[in-house]
Design a protein around this motif. Sequence first.
Motif, mmCIF file in Angstrom:
data_model
loop_
_atom_site.group_PDB
_atom_site.id
_atom_site.type_symbol
_atom_site.label_atom_id
_atom_site.label_comp_id
_atom_site.label_asym_id
_atom_site.label_seq_id
_atom_site.Cartn_x
_atom_site.Cartn_y
_atom_site.Cartn_z
ATOM 1 N N ALA A 96 -51.041 88.865 135.924
ATOM 2 C CA ALA A 96 -50.317 89.755 136.826
ATOM 3 C C ALA A 96 -50.972 91.123 136.781
ATOM 4 O O ALA A 96 -51.834 91.392 135.938
ATOM 5 C CB ALA A 96 -48.859 89.857 136.397
ATOM 6 N N ILE A 155 -50.076 95.511 138.156
ATOM 7 C CA ILE A 155 -49.065 96.384 138.730
ATOM 8 C C ILE A 155 -49.644 96.959 140.021
ATOM 9 O O ILE A 155 -50.720 97.551 140.002
ATOM 10 C CB ILE A 155 -48.697 97.533 137.765
ATOM 11 N N GLY A 173 -45.954 100.179 142.111
ATOM 12 C CA GLY A 173 -45.317 100.030 140.816
ATOM 13 C C GLY A 173 -44.656 98.676 140.634
ATOM 14 O O GLY A 173 -43.969 98.441 139.648
ATOM 15 N N ARG A 174 -44.860 97.810 141.596
ATOM 16 C CA ARG A 174 -44.294 96.471 141.451
ATOM 17 C C ARG A 174 -45.320 95.543 140.829
ATOM 18 O O ARG A 174 -46.515 95.816 140.823
ATOM 19 C CB ARG A 174 -43.871 95.925 142.818
ATOM 20 N N VAL A 175 -44.829 94.424 140.336
ATOM 21 C CA VAL A 175 -45.747 93.453 139.760
ATOM 22 C C VAL A 175 -46.356 92.633 140.901
ATOM 23 O O VAL A 175 -45.642 92.178 141.793
ATOM 24 C CB VAL A 175 -45.009 92.518 138.787
ATOM 25 N N ALA A 176 -47.666 92.497 140.884
ATOM 26 C CA ALA A 176 -48.339 91.608 141.821
ATOM 27 C C ALA A 176 -49.026 90.518 141.011
ATOM 28 O O ALA A 176 -49.517 90.772 139.910
ATOM 29 C CB ALA A 176 -49.359 92.391 142.644
ATOM 30 N N LEU A 177 -49.030 89.319 141.557
ATOM 31 C CA LEU A 177 -49.600 88.205 140.808
ATOM 32 C C LEU A 177 -51.044 87.956 141.220
ATOM 33 O O LEU A 177 -51.417 88.142 142.379
ATOM 34 C CB LEU A 177 -48.757 86.951 141.040
#
Lengths: 759, 154
Positions: free
Chosen positions: A723, A725, A729-733
């Motif tokens: 993963a 960020i 600020g969100r988690v991206a895979l």
Amino acid sequence: MSALDEIRVVFFQECDDQLQELEDGLTAMEGGETDDDTVNRVFRAVHSIKGGAGAFDLHKLVKFAHTFETVLDEVRSHRLAADGTVMPVMLRSADHLRDLVAAGRDGGDGDQERSKELIVELEALIGGPKGGHSAADDDDEGDGGLSLADFEFTPIAMDWGAMGLGTGLGGGLGEDAAASEGEEDGPAIRISFRPRKDLYAKANEAAVLLREVAALGKATVRCDISDVPLLDAIDPEGAYLAFEVELDGENATEAKVREIFEFAEWDCDLEIKARGGSVPDFGAIGGDDAGGLSVADLLARLQGEIATEAPSESTDSAEGSPLPSLKPAPETSEPAKAEGKDDKDDKGKAGSKGEAEAPAVVIRVELHRVDKLIDLVGELVTTQTMLAQKVEEAGLPTGSEVVSSIEELDRLTRTLQDSVMAVRAQPVKSVFQRMPRLVRETASATGKKVNFVTHGENTEVDKTVVERLSDPLTHMIRNAIDHGLEKPDDRVAKGKPAEGTVTLSAAHRSGRIIIEISDDGGGINRPKVKQIAIDKGLIPADAVLSDEETDQLVMLPGFSTATTVSAISGRGVGMDVVKSSIEALGGRLSISSRPGLGSAFTMSLPLTLAVLEGMIVRVEEETLVIPLSTIVFTFRPQPGDVQYVGQGRTVHVRDQIVPLIDVGVALGYRKDPVDPLTSVAVLVDCDNNRRVALLVDDIRGQRQVVIKSLEKNYRPVHGISAATISGEGRVALIVDVEAIAGDRTLDNFIFGIDNVAAE
Amino acid sequence: MSNTARKSIGYGVEMVAFRVGPQEFCVDIKAVREIRGWTPATTLPHAPHYILGVINLRGTVLPVVNLAARLGLPLEDPTPRHVIIVVQAEDQTFGLLVDAVSDILSISPELMQGAPDLAQDSAKAFVSSVIAMEERMIARIMPERMLPERLRLN
């Protein structure tokens, strides 16, 4: 961790360095470099390990190292030639020493049988055990109380010149002085000057005093370095040097000399003797008499470097003391500087680190501190991106101060990130250097002759990558020798040299590291490989495979060409495990083989596991990252390009028909595949040059992302490698391209659609 | 959390109490790292229904368990009013999505009773004991059971 434990840790770290030094040196000696410096380097390495081991009560290690050292001493003093008989024993001994150190680290004694065998072999080289009884004969109980005192330490010649302590060994001082004492026409004044620690502590400087003495007339200064301890015992603030000065000249009166030492005499042992109490006019006593340590010689070597205040020929100067921290006067730093220069000239001689090659100052840092730093920099990059995005959204004019500051911040964070990454960069040398031993062991176990060649061992990669290279390399090198190379007789019969060559090389190529293991053996036996694959049910009996596809079969799970399980192979690890461990590193493995000429296994790996250049894509409402290294190009499928083969969709792109995989479906974000004509396809390269088109909704751009583990707090997710960020600020895979592309190939349907594509 | 009150009943274990729907649960305060507001999570492929996804907790990728779903309670879509309790169990750190944190309690061991034997209740596997207090009933959950088994793929 107690203080002792910490010292212990440092000792074992240093052992690693010394073992490396030892192996380097022995390898060089094997290659014919048997000059004194190489031999000394090897000797010192063993000696240092022995010394440290003694301090930690590793008696069995000390015992072995001692015998090893004794043999090395014979080589060093030219009583034993490092020839074809001696070298193999030495190399084996070095290997064993490494084992013993490892055992010592784990709190054991190591293989004592092996120690005994090798001690016997080593002693045989020097005509039997020294001192009448073999170290190998010692019973285990007998050496329980063995201490270092039981061994006579061999004094070890250091390259003092390189250390800045003058040239040659100064041990002969006393005798020389005594010898000249008897001569009628000795010097006018003899000064014996032995500074104590306090002298330096009070900011007095021996060199300055001696220079003043030398200003009185013709001075010959001998430096007595016999009290200088070994490097590891040296107290940087200690006083170890003594000076013997013979002074002649009209002005050389005892009174004047005493005056010079007026402020120092409480802090040194000083003896000033004037001959007969008078100061006759003596013929010059050369600065080069008796072959002892002449500071004049030293000075001559340094001339041109030193702007001597009184450049008279009689002005001698003692060299700098070993107290760099206490050097008060600028003059004293000059000799030091000059010596540094001198080292370079003598570089070949002064080979050992820590002694001569001072310029690269290294600190040891615990890895987790660096990791923490990398994490923080990753955070910073994310925050910076977020900030930049907000500024962009605010719609400020491009020339505005805020925007240009943000750009500056961007540049700084990237540079910072690169620099922090560079902290972890390490030459692949550390893992390459473990391989010669493996080659020796494998060669002797298989009865093959191997010439092992390495290239590019200074190529730098992130430490995590280096660490994880060891297993795949070990396996592939074993394979190259065991399966790749033919037996010496067979090779000769084929007109090849009896000795096979295995080459291990590393190089940077387009942001990745390429590591290749090649051999000049028989190449992959394709009919045999294919038959095994059929027998094992890995491919259908009627499969039509190209040569390349046949070669790839050796990487299938469950495949093994070894008809018998030997000590070398058959450890339950096949090429499939090697391949998956390389893939776990974000790397790819490819094989090329030419029958009769040999094979090459090529790994392509990312330089770091911490960051990745990725293409940001959108699938449904999710932001995903596809590693840029796998992407060939992106395109919009046109009507007529998309066709069905059974259940699967394919797309025609650049004269190739490749499988078309909807990422949203593969990852379970949607049930029904989207219309390819409204989406974007990303053509990716999987291993074995297999190509697959991944269908995504939209492409958002590309950027460097900091890789975060999913497994640490969760568990591995199929189709996702890690993963990161995102800017918001969100988690991206991060998409695991191999896994998504590989979904179709389940059930051993290995070449199905690809063959369609290839034909 | 403004109404959080500290109620002490003798010496005991400190617990963070929270609500999921009408029910009250608690977890050992030593396991709690922090409590934070709700943030949208990134969906994880092939995840069990009670895994809401992953969120970014100052650079750490943090899985979030929808506690209602995990306990088999009626599912409510998470809203900004929900709260994530960040807990650490064994070597893993993760979030528990709950409706609200209600209390920090100090509970003496004798108030804890074994979990009632509720057949057919999926909550049974996650509740170690129950605490009857005034007219409340608080179930103590075991955070280490919340995440799915760490199965290796392949």
